[in-house]
Design a protein around this motif. Sequence first.
Motif, PDB file in Angstrom:
ATOM      1  N   SER A   1      49.521  23.112 -11.594  1.00  0.00           N
ATOM      2  CA  SER A   1      50.295  21.882 -11.793  1.00  0.00           C
ATOM      3  C   SER A   1      49.756  20.983 -12.895  1.00  0.00           C
ATOM      4  O   SER A   1      50.524  20.235 -13.517  1.00  0.00           O
ATOM      5  CB  SER A   1      50.343  21.084 -10.486  1.00  0.00           C
ATOM      6  N   SER A   2      48.456  21.038 -13.177  1.00  0.00           N
ATOM      7  CA  SER A   2      47.870  20.094 -14.138  1.00  0.00           C
ATOM      8  C   SER A   2      48.446  20.180 -15.551  1.00  0.00           C
ATOM      9  O   SER A   2      48.629  19.136 -16.198  1.00  0.00           O
ATOM     10  CB  SER A   2      46.343  20.254 -14.181  1.00  0.00           C
ATOM     11  N   PRO A   3      48.774  21.381 -16.091  1.00  0.00           N
ATOM     12  CA  PRO A   3      49.360  21.390 -17.442  1.00  0.00           C
ATOM     13  C   PRO A   3      50.665  20.595 -17.530  1.00  0.00           C
ATOM     14  O   PRO A   3      50.922  19.919 -18.534  1.00  0.00           O
ATOM     15  CB  PRO A   3      49.597  22.875 -17.716  1.00  0.00           C
ATOM     16  N   PHE A   4      51.475  20.681 -16.476  1.00  0.00           N
ATOM     17  CA  PHE A   4      52.761  19.976 -16.493  1.00  0.00           C
ATOM     18  C   PHE A   4      52.575  18.477 -16.238  1.00  0.00           C
ATOM     19  O   PHE A   4      53.275  17.648 -16.837  1.00  0.00           O
ATOM     20  CB  PHE A   4      53.700  20.609 -15.466  1.00  0.00           C
ATOM     21  N   ILE A   5      51.632  18.109 -15.354  1.00  0.00           N
ATOM     22  CA  ILE A   5      51.344  16.690 -15.124  1.00  0.00           C
ATOM     23  C   ILE A   5      50.770  16.057 -16.382  1.00  0.00           C
ATOM     24  O   ILE A   5      51.211  14.987 -16.830  1.00  0.00           O
ATOM     25  CB  ILE A   5      50.356  16.516 -13.948  1.00  0.00           C
ATOM     26  N   ILE A   6      49.785  16.729 -16.984  1.00  0.00           N
ATOM     27  CA  ILE A   6      49.072  16.157 -18.137  1.00  0.00           C
ATOM     28  C   ILE A   6      49.925  16.157 -19.397  1.00  0.00           C
ATOM     29  O   ILE A   6      49.956  15.166 -20.137  1.00  0.00           O
ATOM     30  CB  ILE A   6      47.753  16.927 -18.370  1.00  0.00           C
ATOM     31  N   GLU A   7      50.643  17.254 -19.648  1.00  0.00           N
ATOM     32  CA  GLU A   7      51.373  17.382 -20.913  1.00  0.00           C
ATOM     33  C   GLU A   7      52.783  16.808 -20.851  1.00  0.00           C
ATOM     34  O   GLU A   7      53.239  16.174 -21.804  1.00  0.00           O
ATOM     35  CB  GLU A   7      51.403  18.855 -21.345  1.00  0.00           C
ATOM     36  N   ARG A   8      53.478  16.994 -19.739  1.00  0.00           N
ATOM     37  CA  ARG A   8      54.868  16.526 -19.668  1.00  0.00           C
ATOM     38  C   ARG A   8      55.001  15.126 -19.060  1.00  0.00           C
ATOM     39  O   ARG A   8      55.828  14.344 -19.514  1.00  0.00           O
ATOM     40  CB  ARG A   8      55.712  17.525 -18.876  1.00  0.00           C
ATOM     41  N   VAL A   9      54.197  14.829 -18.038  1.00  0.00           N
ATOM     42  CA  VAL A   9      54.311  13.532 -17.363  1.00  0.00           C
ATOM     43  C   VAL A   9      53.459  12.472 -18.047  1.00  0.00           C
ATOM     44  O   VAL A   9      53.935  11.376 -18.367  1.00  0.00           O
ATOM     45  CB  VAL A   9      53.931  13.647 -15.865  1.00  0.00           C
ATOM     46  N   LEU A  10      52.188  12.797 -18.300  1.00  0.00           N
ATOM     47  CA  LEU A  10      51.281  11.819 -18.902  1.00  0.00           C
ATOM     48  C   LEU A  10      51.293  11.841 -20.422  1.00  0.00           C
ATOM     49  O   LEU A  10      50.736  10.946 -21.061  1.00  0.00           O
ATOM     50  CB  LEU A  10      49.850  12.051 -18.380  1.00  0.00           C
ATOM     51  N   GLY A  11      51.905  12.862 -21.018  1.00  0.00           N
ATOM     52  CA  GLY A  11      52.107  12.889 -22.470  1.00  0.00           C
ATOM     53  C   GLY A  11      50.909  13.265 -23.310  1.00  0.00           C
ATOM     54  O   GLY A  11      50.845  12.939 -24.498  1.00  0.00           O
ATOM     55  N   HIS A  12      49.950  13.991 -22.741  1.00  0.00           N
ATOM     56  CA  HIS A  12      48.775  14.423 -23.505  1.00  0.00           C
ATOM     57  C   HIS A  12      48.992  15.834 -24.050  1.00  0.00           C
ATOM     58  O   HIS A  12      49.965  16.506 -23.730  1.00  0.00           O
ATOM     59  CB  HIS A  12      47.525  14.369 -22.619  1.00  0.00           C
ATOM     60  N   SER A  13      48.037  16.308 -24.877  1.00  0.00           N
ATOM     61  CA  SER A  13      48.162  17.611 -25.521  1.00  0.00           C
ATOM     62  C   SER A  13      47.555  18.720 -24.675  1.00  0.00           C
ATOM     63  O   SER A  13      46.893  18.471 -23.668  1.00  0.00           O
ATOM     64  CB  SER A  13      47.447  17.591 -26.881  1.00  0.00           C
TER      65      SER A  13
END
Length: 404
Positions: free
Chosen positions: A234-246
């Motif tokens: 789940s972290s790639p989608f939380i970090i990249e899509r929800v929180l907007g990081h790379s």
Amino acid sequence: MKILKENHRGFSTILALALIPLSGFATDIYLPSLPAMANDLHVSAAAVQLSLVLFMFSVGISQFFIGSILDSFGRYKIGLASLALFSVTSFVIALVPNIYVIYVMRIIQGITIALIVVGKRAYFVDLFAGEKLKSYISLFSIIWACAPIMAPFLGGYLQNSFGWRSNFYFLGGLSLVFLILELIYSGESLKHYHPFKLKSIAETYKGMLQTADFTLGLIIIGICFGIVVVFSLSSPFIIERVLGHSAITTGYTSLLSGLSLMTGGIIAKALLKKPLGKKVGIAFGIQILLVLLMIFTSSLLMNIYTLIGFIIGIHIAGGFIFNIIYGYCLTRFSRNAGVASGLTGGVMYMISSVFSYGFANLFKVKSQLLLGVADLSLLVIVTILFVVFNKYPLKSSFENAVKE
């Protein structure tokens, strides 16, 4: 048959230790690339997550049969063939970007990884005994934790610079290097071959799985690892899509997660002589407290720092628990090292893949709150199981098994 030479034993042991984290590398290196893969292949997040779960389930179910094969036919030639096939399938994934081809290749890779890792775990039981064996076994989960540290960190940079296919080119090249080194420096370590008789093998498996403390231990480490995998999925989608990081940020968070697992393993090694029930019970209590705090504070503040802050604490405690119960299971039946190694790794991967994919999609984890809810649900289950596990007289504990 090429027998392991005495003057190559030191480097061969280093190679064996280096190959133990290969399963983690194959799992974790492309985690930062999951959102990019979903976009490039025009599939859903669940579809690319399934490639990881199929790999893990394949690793798991293979190990039910692999231990007896390795005890009957040896480790070396099977390990060489597995490294070669893993390298080829990695290049196929990179060259044929089709989700169904990826699924098939990942299933094959799971089988090859199981053969490699189970063989290398049994290698240490073949060659070492007493305190030296205990020291090596306690290192397994620490070294295994190197993969969650290094693989996503490297994968984030590969994704950012060259795209998701570069992860599989790297895996193909790495396994090819290991194959060459094994050909030069390694050899067969098995001294006593067990006849490959299906009836006696089935009886061995049945006897092990009917040992309550062993089976409960397998389920416990499977769910403990599943908590880590829920974060990985789940972290790639939380970090990249929800929180907007790379993707690089995803790699850094995975690095910290892996360091946390390793730290927990190191602490467990330092407290090896402490009573098992007490130290593991305290660790579960810490995990539950941190998860509850993660849930209750999510409505007030949710960002990359709060997310990884809680994950570091949860995974330190998880690495501590995993190291202790994993060592217990791995040495529970030292006279059938290959079978015990296969069952330990196999059941762990099967249980973790089912629970992690099931709970990640059941709660549709896309936030700190939902991650906490998924983790808490798993922790309630595993804590109840540990209470039952701890009621059994743990006569062949990790601390005592190596003295047999």
